[in-house]
Design an enzyme around this catalytic site. Sequence first.
Site, PDB file in Angstrom:
ATOM      1  N   TYR A   1      -1.988   4.432  -6.167  1.00 19.38           N
ATOM      2  CA  TYR A   1      -3.090   5.014  -6.262  1.00 19.38           C
ATOM      3  C   TYR A   1      -3.577   6.152  -6.924  1.00 19.38           C
ATOM      4  O   TYR A   1      -3.803   6.819  -6.883  1.00 19.38           O
ATOM      5  CB  TYR A   1      -3.261   5.830  -4.784  1.00 19.38           C
ATOM      6  CG  TYR A   1      -2.703   4.322  -3.595  1.00 19.38           C
ATOM      7  CD1 TYR A   1      -4.131   4.294  -2.844  1.00 19.38           C
ATOM      8  CD2 TYR A   1      -2.248   4.113  -3.718  1.00 19.38           C
ATOM      9  CE1 TYR A   1      -4.272   3.914  -1.529  1.00 19.38           C
ATOM     10  CE2 TYR A   1      -1.598   2.829  -2.312  1.00 19.38           C
ATOM     11  CZ  TYR A   1      -3.061   2.564  -1.432  1.00 19.38           C
ATOM     12  OH  TYR A   1      -2.605   1.910  -0.860  1.00 19.38           O
TER      13      TYR A   1
ATOM     14  N   HIS B   1     -11.832  -3.114   6.335  1.00 21.09           N
ATOM     15  CA  HIS B   1     -11.733  -3.872   5.794  1.00 21.09           C
ATOM     16  C   HIS B   1     -12.077  -4.804   6.350  1.00 21.09           C
ATOM     17  O   HIS B   1     -11.722  -6.797   5.992  1.00 21.09           O
ATOM     18  CB  HIS B   1     -10.847  -4.115   4.411  1.00 21.09           C
ATOM     19  CG  HIS B   1      -9.940  -3.016   4.217  1.00 21.09           C
ATOM     20  ND1 HIS B   1     -11.176  -2.935   3.334  1.00 21.09           N
ATOM     21  CD2 HIS B   1      -9.204  -1.804   4.077  1.00 21.09           C
ATOM     22  CE1 HIS B   1     -10.312  -1.528   2.316  1.00 21.09           C
ATOM     23  NE2 HIS B   1      -9.757  -1.000   2.703  1.00 21.09           N
TER      24      HIS B   1
ATOM     25  N   ASP C   1       1.244  -1.493  -0.148  1.00 19.24           N
ATOM     26  CA  ASP C   1      -0.021   0.425   0.316  1.00 19.24           C
ATOM     27  C   ASP C   1       0.951   1.487  -0.156  1.00 19.24           C
ATOM     28  O   ASP C   1       0.145   1.961   0.619  1.00 19.24           O
ATOM     29  CB  ASP C   1      -0.911  -0.360   1.134  1.00 19.24           C
ATOM     30  CG  ASP C   1      -1.497  -1.295   1.026  1.00 19.24           C
ATOM     31  OD1 ASP C   1      -2.935  -1.205   1.027  1.00 19.24           O
ATOM     32  OD2 ASP C   1      -1.555  -2.652   1.430  1.00 19.24           O
TER      33      ASP C   1
ATOM     34  N   HIS D   1      -3.985  -4.127   2.642  1.00 15.22           N
ATOM     35  CA  HIS D   1      -4.684  -3.972   2.086  1.00 15.22           C
ATOM     36  C   HIS D   1      -4.957  -2.789   3.612  1.00 15.22           C
ATOM     37  O   HIS D   1      -5.862  -1.878   3.456  1.00 15.22           O
ATOM     38  CB  HIS D   1      -5.712  -4.791   1.956  1.00 15.22           C
ATOM     39  CG  HIS D   1      -7.045  -4.352   1.866  1.00 15.22           C
ATOM     40  ND1 HIS D   1      -7.074  -3.579   0.148  1.00 15.22           N
ATOM     41  CD2 HIS D   1      -7.963  -5.290   1.794  1.00 15.22           C
ATOM     42  CE1 HIS D   1      -8.591  -3.382   0.370  1.00 15.22           C
ATOM     43  NE2 HIS D   1      -9.301  -4.504   1.108  1.00 15.22           N
TER      44      HIS D   1
ATOM     45  N   ASP E   1      -1.069  -2.573  -4.434  1.00 18.98           N
ATOM     46  CA  ASP E   1      -1.836  -1.193  -4.023  1.00 18.98           C
ATOM     47  C   ASP E   1      -0.359  -0.337  -4.189  1.00 18.98           C
ATOM     48  O   ASP E   1       0.538  -0.059  -3.337  1.00 18.98           O
ATOM     49  CB  ASP E   1      -2.565  -0.139  -2.629  1.00 18.98           C
ATOM     50  CG  ASP E   1      -4.246  -1.251  -2.328  1.00 18.98           C
ATOM     51  OD1 ASP E   1      -4.588  -2.076  -3.534  1.00 18.98           O
ATOM     52  OD2 ASP E   1      -4.501  -0.974  -1.228  1.00 18.98           O
TER      53      ASP E   1
END
Length: 536
Positions: free
Chosen positions: A230, A375, A200, A402, A227
């Site tokens: 973005y 999540h 991420d 995540h 990820d």
Amino acid sequence: MASILFPLSAISISLFFLVNCVVVHGEIPTTLEGPFKPVTVPFDDGFRGNAVDLPDTDPRVRRRVKGLEPEQISVTLSATYDSVWISWITGEFQIGYNIKPLNPEAVASVVHYGMLRFPLSNKATGYSLVYNQLYPFDGLQNYTSGIIHHVHLTGLKPETLYYYRCGDPSIPAMSGISFFKTMPVSGPHSYPRRIAVVGDLGLTYNMTSTIGHLISNQPDLILLVGDVTYANLYLTNGTGSDCYSCSFAQTPIHETYQPRWDYWGRFMEPLVSKVPIMVVEGNHEIEEQAGNLTFAAYSSRFAFPSEESRSPSTFYYSFNAGGIHFIMLGAYIAYNRSADQYKWLERDLANVDRSVTPWLVATWHPPWYSSYKAHYREAECMRVAMEDLLYSYGVDMVFNGHVHAYERSNRVYNYSLDPCGPVYITVGDGGNREKMAVEHADAPGNCPEPSSTPDKYMGGFCAMNFTSGAAAGKFCWDQQPDYSAYRESSFGHGILEVINETHALWTWHRNQDLYNSAGDQIYIVRQPDRCPINLR
């Protein structure tokens, strides 16, 4: 190699190892001492970091080459030590209403390489492509990439430093000389020195701190657990937001701003042109466009050892790094027992020889075991479908992203503490602009409604109430779950150091700490005699 890429002297490196060895033998726990009582480090209100994206004016993301000279150069491993992929981009991207894709055949894909800086006595050629991100709506701009090149180098020697240049020598348009080091031969006593694990990332000032810390730890390999950029937090006009759906609720399709991929590739090039990076897709890579096409940037920009690992997809594949077999799985593609991914996973696991690669590590983006509100239990369908298979083959550890925080589990299987279950580690704390996850599902008033957990990419709704333990009859625990050994909301990255066929040192580094200090550290210990593998 270290003196070129990393600004650490031999003396400082020696001192680091001396200090580290003292700490290792004096204080670091092992999983044999577990399961551990759950620990939560309180969120530090004083640490916010800087979750702001780098602007396109930042010199680190500007185009620094001319004409058709290569940029965004990266190295990716193949399935075994004797081959790697070299990737790069030539030509400028276009974004607007009247774009004209470049012709991939106009520029050759050539790598000159060798064990000596001069002459580079070997030559390999590859293939090239462009991809488009198209939005057939008034006011939305389309994108077409530069020419993306992928070249497969084969017949390499293990643990060997190779120099290389890439580009088209006939123009001429070649890169400067860079280098990479191959992985060790697979075997129970042969491992990469350090493997960095991060998720991420995005391209924020927080992320630059993460990468700075990561570089200081001198990894031989980088795992990016989804990820990446973005880019889908932006409209096609370059307007961004921390929450796309909140700010741009009226857009006819979920837009992206693809130049963020080019900015990310430029920023990362000094690192990933020398240290191999292995990537698995996250939800921010979906990037739906015209014709329901998804994952165009992800599947085009990175090279994957899919064919070498007999996978039909860029979304799941495997590779060896010394005595470690890595399995990279896709959470946003079918994973049930009738799906191609599941069948491939069965075949891949059945072919793993644990006398050659004792360690089995799995990676995918959304965690199965996370106690954060964000999540929460979102990937339950994937867990229900695949957990038994991974457990039966004795997967040792799992890395996920995540959730934008750090969490390490006790050994767990089917929500029960199990000495033969994997250790699950969430490292979705790379520093993206969506900021940190700070709320826990077990805190009063934080348990999400079960109806809020289905995800169309996960296969529906599979998260049922629990039936035993502290969560009996409930959707959430009313205390930190016993599977959760350590959790903390801070940005950072992890380093995995496999020492031998039974012991591996895992260290998580916070961005706000000194480079060589550890936020969380543990020896993960395999017990092959206690936990036999079900070879079916």
